[in-house]
Design a protein around this motif. Structure first.
Motif, PDB file in Angstrom:
ATOM      1  N   LYS A 194     -15.083 -16.136   0.868  1.00  0.00           N
ATOM      2  CA  LYS A 194     -16.542 -15.352   0.814  1.00  0.00           C
ATOM      3  C   LYS A 194     -16.238 -14.104   0.148  1.00  0.00           C
ATOM      4  O   LYS A 194     -16.895 -13.121   0.440  1.00  0.00           O
ATOM      5  N   VAL A 195     -15.325 -13.807  -0.854  1.00  0.00           N
ATOM      6  CA  VAL A 195     -15.194 -12.605  -1.323  1.00  0.00           C
ATOM      7  C   VAL A 195     -14.506 -12.646  -2.751  1.00  0.00           C
ATOM      8  O   VAL A 195     -13.926 -13.635  -3.220  1.00  0.00           O
ATOM      9  N   GLU A 196     -15.082 -12.046  -3.711  1.00  0.00           N
ATOM     10  CA  GLU A 196     -14.812 -12.034  -5.293  1.00  0.00           C
ATOM     11  C   GLU A 196     -13.684 -10.795  -5.412  1.00  0.00           C
ATOM     12  O   GLU A 196     -14.175  -9.814  -5.233  1.00  0.00           O
ATOM     13  N   LEU A 197     -12.667 -11.118  -5.908  1.00  0.00           N
ATOM     14  CA  LEU A 197     -11.555 -10.085  -6.068  1.00  0.00           C
ATOM     15  C   LEU A 197     -11.588  -9.751  -7.622  1.00  0.00           C
ATOM     16  O   LEU A 197     -11.714 -10.700  -8.471  1.00  0.00           O
ATOM     17  N   GLU A 198     -11.136  -8.717  -7.999  1.00  0.00           N
ATOM     18  CA  GLU A 198     -10.801  -8.206  -9.337  1.00  0.00           C
ATOM     19  C   GLU A 198      -9.347  -8.228  -9.512  1.00  0.00           C
ATOM     20  O   GLU A 198      -9.085  -8.591 -10.636  1.00  0.00           O
ATOM     21  N   ASP A 199      -8.557  -8.452  -8.730  1.00  0.00           N
ATOM     22  CA  ASP A 199      -7.159  -8.646  -8.572  1.00  0.00           C
ATOM     23  C   ASP A 199      -6.490  -8.953  -7.376  1.00  0.00           C
ATOM     24  O   ASP A 199      -7.008  -8.691  -6.458  1.00  0.00           O
ATOM     25  N   LEU A 200      -5.578 -10.077  -7.429  1.00  0.00           N
ATOM     26  CA  LEU A 200      -5.013 -10.695  -6.523  1.00  0.00           C
ATOM     27  C   LEU A 200      -4.005  -9.882  -5.864  1.00  0.00           C
ATOM     28  O   LEU A 200      -3.609  -9.840  -4.485  1.00  0.00           O
ATOM     29  N   LEU A 201      -3.315  -8.900  -6.543  1.00  0.00           N
ATOM     30  CA  LEU A 201      -2.214  -8.050  -6.266  1.00  0.00           C
ATOM     31  C   LEU A 201      -2.669  -6.782  -5.344  1.00  0.00           C
ATOM     32  O   LEU A 201      -3.604  -6.176  -5.757  1.00  0.00           O
ATOM     33  N   VAL A 202      -2.162  -6.596  -4.049  1.00  0.00           N
ATOM     34  CA  VAL A 202      -2.523  -5.361  -3.427  1.00  0.00           C
ATOM     35  C   VAL A 202      -2.200  -4.064  -4.111  1.00  0.00           C
ATOM     36  O   VAL A 202      -1.024  -4.000  -4.664  1.00  0.00           O
ATOM     37  N   THR A 203      -3.186  -3.122  -4.377  1.00  0.00           N
ATOM     38  CA  THR A 203      -2.771  -1.862  -4.858  1.00  0.00           C
ATOM     39  C   THR A 203      -2.336  -1.033  -3.792  1.00  0.00           C
ATOM     40  O   THR A 203      -2.218  -0.933  -2.881  1.00  0.00           O
ATOM     41  N   GLU A 204      -1.581   0.133  -4.726  1.00  0.00           N
ATOM     42  CA  GLU A 204      -1.031   1.248  -3.835  1.00  0.00           C
ATOM     43  C   GLU A 204      -2.129   2.016  -3.268  1.00  0.00           C
ATOM     44  O   GLU A 204      -1.817   2.627  -1.930  1.00  0.00           O
ATOM     45  N   ALA A 205      -3.489   1.860  -3.882  1.00  0.00           N
ATOM     46  CA  ALA A 205      -4.475   2.686  -2.955  1.00  0.00           C
ATOM     47  C   ALA A 205      -4.822   1.956  -1.652  1.00  0.00           C
ATOM     48  O   ALA A 205      -5.113   2.635  -0.759  1.00  0.00           O
ATOM     49  N   GLU A 206      -4.644   0.654  -1.703  1.00  0.00           N
ATOM     50  CA  GLU A 206      -4.803  -0.054  -0.307  1.00  0.00           C
ATOM     51  C   GLU A 206      -3.575   0.047   0.453  1.00  0.00           C
ATOM     52  O   GLU A 206      -3.972   0.285   1.703  1.00  0.00           O
ATOM     53  N   PHE A 207      -2.583   0.176   0.115  1.00  0.00           N
ATOM     54  CA  PHE A 207      -1.518   0.709   1.180  1.00  0.00           C
ATOM     55  C   PHE A 207      -1.780   2.193   1.634  1.00  0.00           C
ATOM     56  O   PHE A 207      -1.617   2.414   2.914  1.00  0.00           O
ATOM     57  N   THR A 208      -2.245   3.034   0.736  1.00  0.00           N
ATOM     58  CA  THR A 208      -2.647   4.541   1.319  1.00  0.00           C
ATOM     59  C   THR A 208      -3.628   4.417   2.410  1.00  0.00           C
ATOM     60  O   THR A 208      -3.846   5.070   3.331  1.00  0.00           O
ATOM     61  N   GLU A 209      -4.658   3.695   1.980  1.00  0.00           N
ATOM     62  CA  GLU A 209      -5.857   3.407   3.165  1.00  0.00           C
ATOM     63  C   GLU A 209      -5.430   2.945   4.374  1.00  0.00           C
ATOM     64  O   GLU A 209      -5.677   3.127   5.469  1.00  0.00           O
ATOM     65  N   ALA A 210      -4.412   1.813   4.231  1.00  0.00           N
ATOM     66  CA  ALA A 210      -3.992   1.404   5.516  1.00  0.00           C
ATOM     67  C   ALA A 210      -3.196   2.275   6.214  1.00  0.00           C
ATOM     68  O   ALA A 210      -3.493   2.267   7.598  1.00  0.00           O
ATOM     69  N   TYR A 211      -2.551   3.030   5.736  1.00  0.00           N
ATOM     70  CA  TYR A 211      -1.758   4.224   6.433  1.00  0.00           C
ATOM     71  C   TYR A 211      -2.701   5.091   7.129  1.00  0.00           C
ATOM     72  O   TYR A 211      -2.546   5.751   8.189  1.00  0.00           O
ATOM     73  N   ASN A 212      -3.827   5.396   6.356  1.00  0.00           N
ATOM     74  CA  ASN A 212      -4.772   6.217   6.922  1.00  0.00           C
ATOM     75  C   ASN A 212      -5.652   5.768   8.189  1.00  0.00           C
ATOM     76  O   ASN A 212      -6.123   6.381   8.637  1.00  0.00           O
ATOM     77  N   GLU A 213      -5.603   4.448   7.987  1.00  0.00           N
ATOM     78  CA  GLU A 213      -6.357   3.653   9.155  1.00  0.00           C
ATOM     79  C   GLU A 213      -5.658   3.453  10.204  1.00  0.00           C
ATOM     80  O   GLU A 213      -6.350   3.339  11.507  1.00  0.00           O
ATOM     81  N   LEU A 214      -4.182   3.359  10.248  1.00  0.00           N
ATOM     82  CA  LEU A 214      -3.434   3.093  11.247  1.00  0.00           C
ATOM     83  C   LEU A 214      -3.156   4.329  12.018  1.00  0.00           C
ATOM     84  O   LEU A 214      -2.669   5.281  11.398  1.00  0.00           O
ATOM     85  N   GLU A 215      -3.011   4.590  13.240  1.00  0.00           N
ATOM     86  CA  GLU A 215      -2.599   5.664  14.073  1.00  0.00           C
ATOM     87  C   GLU A 215      -1.104   5.948  13.814  1.00  0.00           C
ATOM     88  O   GLU A 215      -0.459   4.751  13.805  1.00  0.00           O
ATOM     89  N   ALA A 216      -0.733   7.073  13.743  1.00  0.00           N
ATOM     90  CA  ALA A 216       0.550   7.456  13.635  1.00  0.00           C
ATOM     91  C   ALA A 216       1.587   6.840  14.653  1.00  0.00           C
ATOM     92  O   ALA A 216       2.894   6.199  14.274  1.00  0.00           O
ATOM     93  N   GLU A 217       1.234   6.815  15.830  1.00  0.00           N
ATOM     94  CA  GLU A 217       1.952   6.233  16.855  1.00  0.00           C
ATOM     95  C   GLU A 217       2.447   4.587  16.527  1.00  0.00           C
ATOM     96  O   GLU A 217       3.421   4.221  16.858  1.00  0.00           O
ATOM     97  N   MET A 218       1.323   4.083  16.070  1.00  0.00           N
ATOM     98  CA  MET A 218       1.426   2.586  15.750  1.00  0.00           C
ATOM     99  C   MET A 218       2.419   2.239  14.536  1.00  0.00           C
ATOM    100  O   MET A 218       3.447   1.262  14.626  1.00  0.00           O
ATOM    101  N   VAL A 219       2.318   3.204  13.697  1.00  0.00           N
ATOM    102  CA  VAL A 219       3.414   3.356  12.426  1.00  0.00           C
ATOM    103  C   VAL A 219       4.817   3.349  13.080  1.00  0.00           C
ATOM    104  O   VAL A 219       5.745   2.720  12.925  1.00  0.00           O
TER     105      VAL A 219
END
Length: 422
Positions: free
Chosen positions: A52-77
């Motif tokens: 149920k989602v329309e994608l523009e690109d299949l490959l995960v982007t560098e921006a998505e990696f950055t957002e993931a690190y921002n979302e996850l707390e440092a202790e979990m990393v």
């Protein structure tokens, strides 16, 4: 949970393996054919239909990696990093080396160990995120020396992947990650598309459609296994604590409605106490509906007259996870023949192995621990035999080889030996 007393060591408790319905197999076959014929177009279409989602690109982007690190707390990393270190240290001990031996007659024989070129790791989505699947599948491949490791996983409703999955992958240096799930992901990994180059082996768990797709493409590529629902067996005597046993049983029950949680004990009193504890604890779980359905369908308590009989039951079950909670767990180890992972003692709760200790949590299910092993470094290598026969050895043995060939009716084999006499 039903309680059954067992007095005979000769038990038959094997569970039927779910091979899917004919309709499910037909759906999977159609998906694989469509992906093979239409490539990326099919992947985008199936992602829109199933996720149920329309994608523009299949490959995960560098921006998505950055957002993931921002979302996850440092202790979990930090925890992910430490778990990865434990897992890598364990698997480093499994590495094999190429070996060569020489006979006095000049013959050289050996075995060459070669890592696979490319491996695809499927990380399931759905009701939970699984960074641990990333760590457990990727790290042994890296230790083996695999150069290309690609991950596929179904996108969330936001069109990306869970932060934990992306952070775990990035910490391991994996950046080729595609937002594709289901049977279509397996087809893409097996046959390749415009965006996703084909791999040599596909790893990772998934739902029935993923499992059926892996079965369909086996032979085009290698696969790890056809994984069944999660299983835990607890082997205990009167010394184990009922509340801890119940908690460990429920740790698997919350995975899936088809998960199996079994206690094999020598104490009827303990069996009854565990049954009460399971009812008490399951009601407080966030995933209580799934856990309760699992316990009602596949939860069971077997009470054996003695520990020898209890161990015979365990060996018949050949569980994915086995906890030994007895007065002397180590004493039973040599009698246990069939189990994917064996957890000894009170403080070796099954989740320790799932996430952190180091051994792999990708384990044989559905009783296949009778003949299968946990995922390991060997699964990402292949072995080539090396034969360099000396002239002396040839002339000593050519007649024997020719005779064996003619015994099998293969005259050309025999002549290939004799041609060298001319």
């Amino acid at each position: 949970m039903k309680i059954t007393r067992i007095t005979d060591k000769k038990v038959s408790l094997r569970r039927t393996i779910d091979t899917g319905t004919e309709e499910q197999r037909k759906i999977v076959q159609d998906i694989i054919t469509t992906v093979r014929d239409k490539g990326d177009e099919a992947l985008y279409s199936y992602t829109k239909t199933f996720d149920k989602v329309e994608l523009e690109d299949l490959l995960v982007t560098e921006a998505e990696f950055t957002e993931a690190y921002n979302e996850l707390e440092a202790e979990m990393v930090t925890i992910i990093q430490e778990a990865a270190g434990n897992i890598r240290a364990f698997h480093e001990k499994q590495k094999r080396e190429t070996w060569i031996s020489y006979d006095e007659n000049g013959t050289m024989l050996g075995q060459k160990i070669t890592a696979l070129d490319a491996v695809g790791v499927y990380v399931p989505g759905g009701t939970a995120a699984y960074p641990s699947s990333v760590l457990m599948n990727v790290i042994p491949a890296q230790v083996a020396g695999v150069k290309r490791i690609v991950i596929t996983s179904p996108p969330t409703s936001k069109g990306t992947l869970p932060a934990g999955v992306l952070v775990a992958a990035k910490e391991l240096g994996i950046t080729e990650i595609y937002k594709v799930g289901g049977a279509q992901a397996i087809a893409a990994l097996a046959y390749g598309t415009e965006s996703i180059a084909a791999v040599d082996k596909i790893m990772g768990p998934g739902n029935i459609f993923v499992a059926l797709a892996k079965r369909e493409v086996f032979g085009i590529v290698d696969i790890d296994m056809i994984a069944g629902p999660s299983e835990i067996v607890v082997l205990s005597d009167h010394t184990a604590r009922p509340n801890e046993i119940a908690a460990d049983l429920l740790s698997q029950a919350e995975h899936d409605k088809n998960s199996s949680s079994i206690l094999v004990t020598t104490s009827m009193q303990q069996a009854e106490a565990v049954k009460r504890e399971v009812e008490k604890q399951v009601a407080t779980l966030p995933r209580h509906e799934i856990a309760r359905a699992s316990i009602e369908a596949y939860g069971h308590i077997y009470v054996a007259d003695d520990l020898d009989t209890a161990i015979a039951v365990v060996n018949e079950l050949a569980p994915e996870h086995l906890e030994v909670l007895t007065d002397n767990p180590l004493a039973s180890l040599h009698e246990i023949k069939h189990a994917g992972a064996i957890f000894l003692g009170r403080y070796s709760s099954e989740p320790v192995g799932d996430y952190f200790a180091g051994p792999n949590h990708v384990l044989p299910t559905n009783g296949t621990a009778r003949f299968s092993s946990p995922l390991n470094v060997d699964d990402f290598t292949k072995k080539s035999s090396i034969i360099s026969y000396s002239e002396k050895a040839f002339f000593k043995n050519y007649k024997k080889v020719a005779k064996l060939a003619r015994l099998e009716g293969l005259e050309a084999h025999a002549r290939a030996m004799e041609e060298r006499l001319k």
